[in-house]
Design a protein around this motif. Structure first.
Motif, PDB file in Angstrom:
ATOM      1  N   PRO A   1       0.829  -1.212   0.000  1.00 15.30           N
ATOM      2  CA  PRO A   1       0.000   0.000   0.000  1.00 15.30           C
ATOM      3  C   PRO A   1       0.863   1.262   0.000  1.00 15.30           C
ATOM      4  N   VAL A   2       0.331   2.316  -0.607  1.00 11.61           N
ATOM      5  CA  VAL A   2       1.019   3.611  -0.622  1.00 11.61           C
ATOM      6  C   VAL A   2       0.039   4.701  -0.203  1.00 11.61           C
ATOM      7  N   ALA A   3       0.594   5.890   0.013  1.00  8.38           N
ATOM      8  CA  ALA A   3      -0.181   7.085   0.314  1.00  8.38           C
ATOM      9  C   ALA A   3      -1.146   6.846   1.482  1.00  8.38           C
ATOM     10  N   SER A   4      -2.423   7.241   1.352  1.00  9.22           N
ATOM     11  CA  SER A   4      -3.322   7.158   2.509  1.00  9.22           C
ATOM     12  C   SER A   4      -3.536   5.704   2.946  1.00  9.22           C
ATOM     13  N   ASP A   5      -3.478   4.765   1.991  1.00  6.08           N
ATOM     14  CA  ASP A   5      -3.619   3.351   2.362  1.00  6.08           C
ATOM     15  C   ASP A   5      -2.457   2.917   3.262  1.00  6.08           C
ATOM     16  N   LEU A   6      -1.255   3.377   2.903  1.00  8.19           N
ATOM     17  CA  LEU A   6      -0.070   3.024   3.693  1.00  8.19           C
ATOM     18  C   LEU A   6      -0.191   3.598   5.107  1.00  8.19           C
ATOM     19  N   ARG A   7      -0.621   4.845   5.178  1.00  7.80           N
ATOM     20  CA  ARG A   7      -0.755   5.469   6.503  1.00  7.80           C
ATOM     21  C   ARG A   7      -1.831   4.761   7.309  1.00  7.80           C
ATOM     22  N   PHE A   8      -2.887   4.317   6.634  1.00  9.75           N
ATOM     23  CA  PHE A   8      -3.949   3.586   7.336  1.00  9.75           C
ATOM     24  C   PHE A   8      -3.416   2.275   7.915  1.00  9.75           C
ATOM     25  N   VAL A   9      -2.675   1.511   7.109  1.00 11.38           N
ATOM     26  CA  VAL A   9      -2.170   0.221   7.599  1.00 11.38           C
ATOM     27  C   VAL A   9      -1.141   0.442   8.720  1.00 11.38           C
ATOM     28  N   ALA A  10      -0.244   1.434   8.520  1.00 15.53           N
ATOM     29  CA  ALA A  10       0.777   1.705   9.540  1.00 15.53           C
ATOM     30  C   ALA A  10       0.124   2.154  10.846  1.00 15.53           C
TER      31      ALA A  10
ATOM     32  N   LYS B   1       7.205  12.215  -0.771  1.00 17.34           N
ATOM     33  CA  LYS B   1       5.937  12.952  -0.708  1.00 17.34           C
ATOM     34  C   LYS B   1       4.889  12.312  -1.631  1.00 17.34           C
ATOM     35  N   ILE B   2       5.307  11.950  -2.840  1.00 15.50           N
ATOM     36  CA  ILE B   2       4.351  11.361  -3.789  1.00 15.50           C
ATOM     37  C   ILE B   2       3.768  10.063  -3.226  1.00 15.50           C
ATOM     38  N   PHE B   3       4.610   9.239  -2.608  1.00 18.08           N
ATOM     39  CA  PHE B   3       4.115   7.933  -2.178  1.00 18.08           C
ATOM     40  C   PHE B   3       3.533   7.917  -0.764  1.00 18.08           C
ATOM     41  N   GLU B   4       3.782   8.974   0.017  1.00 16.58           N
ATOM     42  CA  GLU B   4       3.185   9.017   1.358  1.00 16.58           C
ATOM     43  C   GLU B   4       1.962   9.905   1.424  1.00 16.58           C
ATOM     44  N   ASP B   5       2.012  11.007   0.697  1.00 19.58           N
ATOM     45  CA  ASP B   5       0.921  11.965   0.846  1.00 19.58           C
ATOM     46  C   ASP B   5       0.795  12.858  -0.384  1.00 19.58           C
ATOM     47  N   PRO B   6       0.387  12.273  -1.521  1.00 19.41           N
ATOM     48  CA  PRO B   6       0.273  13.104  -2.728  1.00 19.41           C
ATOM     49  C   PRO B   6      -0.836  14.144  -2.568  1.00 19.41           C
ATOM     50  N   GLU B   7      -0.664  15.274  -3.237  1.00 15.62           N
ATOM     51  CA  GLU B   7      -1.666  16.336  -3.143  1.00 15.62           C
ATOM     52  C   GLU B   7      -2.900  16.010  -3.986  1.00 15.62           C
ATOM     53  N   SER B   8      -2.661  15.453  -5.172  1.00  9.76           N
ATOM     54  CA  SER B   8      -3.763  15.231  -6.096  1.00  9.76           C
ATOM     55  C   SER B   8      -4.492  13.927  -5.780  1.00  9.76           C
ATOM     56  N   GLN B   9      -5.800  14.012  -5.699  1.00 13.18           N
ATOM     57  CA  GLN B   9      -6.592  12.798  -5.451  1.00 13.18           C
ATOM     58  C   GLN B   9      -6.435  11.810  -6.603  1.00 13.18           C
ATOM     59  N   ARG B  10      -6.293  12.341  -7.820  1.00 14.77           N
ATOM     60  CA  ARG B  10      -6.141  11.439  -8.976  1.00 14.77           C
ATOM     61  C   ARG B  10      -4.817  10.680  -8.902  1.00 14.77           C
TER      62      ARG B  10
ATOM     63  N   GLU C   1      -3.238   9.990  -6.060  1.00 21.34           N
ATOM     64  CA  GLU C   1      -3.460   9.040  -4.964  1.00 21.34           C
ATOM     65  C   GLU C   1      -4.200   7.804  -5.487  1.00 21.34           C
ATOM     66  N   ASP C   2      -5.251   8.036  -6.252  1.00 20.88           N
ATOM     67  CA  ASP C   2      -6.037   6.920  -6.786  1.00 20.88           C
ATOM     68  C   ASP C   2      -5.192   6.061  -7.724  1.00 20.88           C
ATOM     69  N   TYR C   3      -4.351   6.723  -8.531  1.00  9.92           N
ATOM     70  CA  TYR C   3      -3.534   5.953  -9.473  1.00  9.92           C
ATOM     71  C   TYR C   3      -2.497   5.106  -8.750  1.00  9.92           C
ATOM     72  N   ILE C   4      -1.735   5.713  -7.829  1.00 10.88           N
ATOM     73  CA  ILE C   4      -0.665   4.939  -7.182  1.00 10.88           C
ATOM     74  C   ILE C   4      -1.225   3.887  -6.217  1.00 10.88           C
ATOM     75  N   SER C   5      -2.454   4.096  -5.734  1.00 11.73           N
ATOM     76  CA  SER C   5      -3.079   3.088  -4.871  1.00 11.73           C
ATOM     77  C   SER C   5      -3.778   2.010  -5.682  1.00 11.73           C
ATOM     78  N   GLY C   6      -3.768   2.167  -6.985  1.00  9.79           N
ATOM     79  CA  GLY C   6      -4.392   1.160  -7.841  1.00  9.79           C
ATOM     80  C   GLY C   6      -5.901   1.250  -7.881  1.00  9.79           C
ATOM     81  N   LYS C   7      -6.440   2.432  -7.558  1.00  9.29           N
ATOM     82  CA  LYS C   7      -7.899   2.545  -7.593  1.00  9.29           C
ATOM     83  C   LYS C   7      -8.411   2.742  -9.015  1.00  9.29           C
ATOM     84  N   PHE C   8      -7.526   3.148  -9.910  1.00  8.93           N
ATOM     85  CA  PHE C   8      -7.854   3.097 -11.335  1.00  8.93           C
ATOM     86  C   PHE C   8      -6.551   2.981 -12.104  1.00  8.93           C
ATOM     87  N   GLY C   9      -6.662   2.825 -13.395  1.00  7.87           N
ATOM     88  CA  GLY C   9      -5.460   2.777 -14.223  1.00  7.87           C
ATOM     89  C   GLY C   9      -4.991   1.358 -14.431  1.00  7.87           C
TER      90      GLY C   9
END
Lengths: 222, 306
Positions: A73-82, B287-296, B298-306
């Motif tokens: 997981p990355v971004a908000s998902d990563l923070r959620f799991v951590a 920053k990109i992988f922990e807390d990106p600014e753009s929701q799109r 975030e959705d892309y790197i989390s695999g929510k689309f794409g």
């Protein structure tokens, strides 16, 4: 939406943490009841249930590790799991402390230091844990800040209670009690106060990790 | 460039694939020009891209992209297929010039000099800006010849005709250059006793490191890599990733990758392109992988689309 299994696993983790929190809160409530009523059966039930709480903890911790290993997981998902990973540890510790309280209840047949309002402190920390877990489930950062502030009041309550124990000890006629019994009672009531204060600290930890999880801001952690 | 260039056919096919994917874009764009791309890298800018637009015919493949790429670091470009990241990469050494239908607006400054201005020597440019491709593509020649090919062409070694013609003061011997390049590409120890063997006999991972050695042999300043490890197994991938980090001490590395974990592992800064040729967010990789600014994003790197 892509990665449906993954999204489902995240939801299951959140539900799992919430359900473990419910169990721990029940444990805490019953431990407080046993302290209040001296109900030995309830105290024994709390002690006996701790093993199941620990098992649940290990299961959920395993779920977190599996998510990290398999889904990255990355971004908000990563923070959620951590955050969940850390919060589970806090819940497990609250469970242990509830068991301590139940043990004190079993030992405290004398009703010494009855003027110390343990029950009020108990209700306060129970509310704090409930509020912290509600904040986690609802991503509520305002509640996290409130919990953090409220902890200072609980610390002050605990401090006053400890001082009251000392004052009562001074006022007590030593001859009326066996010294050994007296020392046992003093240490037990002080440990009770300390454990309740620690449960409050774990509630703050849960709030701080939730705040980090939502805002990517570790401000409340220390 | 040449109208009869044989690689045009392949590029045409790639272009068609990109077009097909980009027309399936069904997202609701929150903005056309993102506000999260003005990242100050803090480093010395090696490449400054300003308002770069690329069209393949009517297809707007890259939209108004501006970003600074700092020297001696790794910049990762990520995004779904057809997002324009490879197009962007190819603009950095004018490889898109080879595509007849491509038209390019905007500027790409290398050390503050626009590489698209008239009179730029493309051979010299591509010497300074080397490229490594997805599939290892060594020449069907000896390992040694693969490495020395570029320097011979450029006249950088004493056996080269150009070296003699230009009278380079201190030309490096082929032996030294081959050894140095292979060492730098972490391949020397594996091939030093068989430099005359055909390069096609090497494993895929070794071939890719040979291609990196071949690129390094002409002493580039920038190395562009287009999914350099996607055709390799995990062990070969690890070696390439280690090498990328190591190379960034001396070179400016820009790498396109489909593996988000790879971008997270090797890069200092990450640019996220999303479908439609838009650079949506550019920031330090953490920053990109922990807390990106753009929701799109975030959705892309989390695999929510794409």
């Amino acid at each position: 939406m892509a990665r449906e299994d993954y999204r489902e696993s995240l939801t299951e983790l959140r539900d799992g943490v919430e359900s473990m929190a419910k169990t721990v809160l029940t444990q805490l409530r019953r431990a407080l009841t046993s302290l209040e009523d001296g109900d030995e059966m309830v105290a024994h039930e709390v002690i006996d249930t701790d093993g199941a709480v620990n098992e649940r903890y290990l299961d959920l911790e395993g779920d977190c590790i599996q998510l990290l290993a398999l889904q990255q997981p990355v971004a908000s998902d990563l923070r959620f799991v951590a955050a969940s990973f850390k919060i589970l540890t806090d819940l497990e510790r609250i469970g242990d402390l509830a068991t301590n309280l139940a043990r004190y209840a079993l030992a405290d047949a004398s009703g010494a230091f009855s003027k110390i309002d343990i029950h009020r402190i108990g209700d306060e920390v129970h509310n704090q844990v409930q509020a912290a877990i509600d904040a986690y489930v609802a991503d509520d950062t305002d509640a996290c800040r409130t919990i953090n502030t409220r902890d200072d009041e609980i610390d002050a309550l605990c401090q006053r209670a400890s001082e009251a124990v000392v004052r009562e000890l001074i006022a007590r006629e030593a001859s009326a009690w066996g010294v050994e019994q007296l020392l046992d009672d003093v240490s037990r009531v002080l440990l009770t106060i300390r454990d309740l204060e620690r449960i409050g600290d774990h509630a703050v930890n849960i709030a701080a990790r939730t705040h980090y999880m939502v805002e990517n801001d570790p401000e409340l952690i220390y | 460039m040449s109208q009869t260039d044989p690689i045009d056919a392949t590029d045409e096919m790639n272009r068609t694939a990109e077009q097909t994917i980009s027309t399936t874009d069904g997202e609701t764009a929150e903005e056309t020009r993102s506000e999260w791309v003005d990242y100050d890298t803090g480093g010395e800018t090696k490449l400054a891209i300003k308002n770069l637009d690329v069209y393949y015919g009517d297809d707007h493949a890259l939209k108004d992209v501006s970003m600074d790429i700092p020297e001696q670091s790794v910049t990762a470009l990520i995004g779904p297929s057809g997002c324009g990241k490879s197009t962007f990469l190819r603009c950095l050494n004018r490889m898109n010039d080879r595509i007849r239908s491509a038209s390019i607006n905007g500027t790409v400054e290398l050390d503050s000099e626009d590489i698209y201005q008239d009179g730029i020597d493309l051979v010299e440019l591509r010497k300074r800006v080397g490229m490594v491709f997805q599939s290892p593509n060594p020449f069907p020649k000896s390992i040694r010849a693969n490495v020395s090919y570029g320097p011979r062409k450029h006249g950088d070694i004493e056996t080269g005709l150009l070296a003699r013609l230009t009278g380079r003061a201190d030309p490096e011997s082929e032996e030294e250059l081959v050894k140095r390049s292979l060492e730098r590409a972490a391949l020397w120890e594996e091939v030093s006793d068989r430099l005359e063997d055909n390069a096609l006999g090497l494993s895929g991972g070794q071939q890719q490191r040979l291609c990196i050695a071949r690129c390094l042999a002409v002493d580039p300043e920038i190395i562009l890599m287009d999914e350099p490890a996607s055709a390799l197994d995990p062990i070969a991938t690890s070696k390439i990733e280690d090498l990328i980090e190591d190379l960034a001490q001396d070179y400016t590395v820009v790498v396109v990758t489909h593996s988000m974990q790879q971008a997270a592992r090797v890069s200092d800064q990450t640019a996220v392109f999303l479908t439609g040729g838009e650079l949506v967010e550019y920031d330090n990789t953490e920053k990109i992988f922990e807390d990106p600014e753009s929701q799109r994003v975030e959705d892309y790197i989390s695999g929510k689309f794409g």
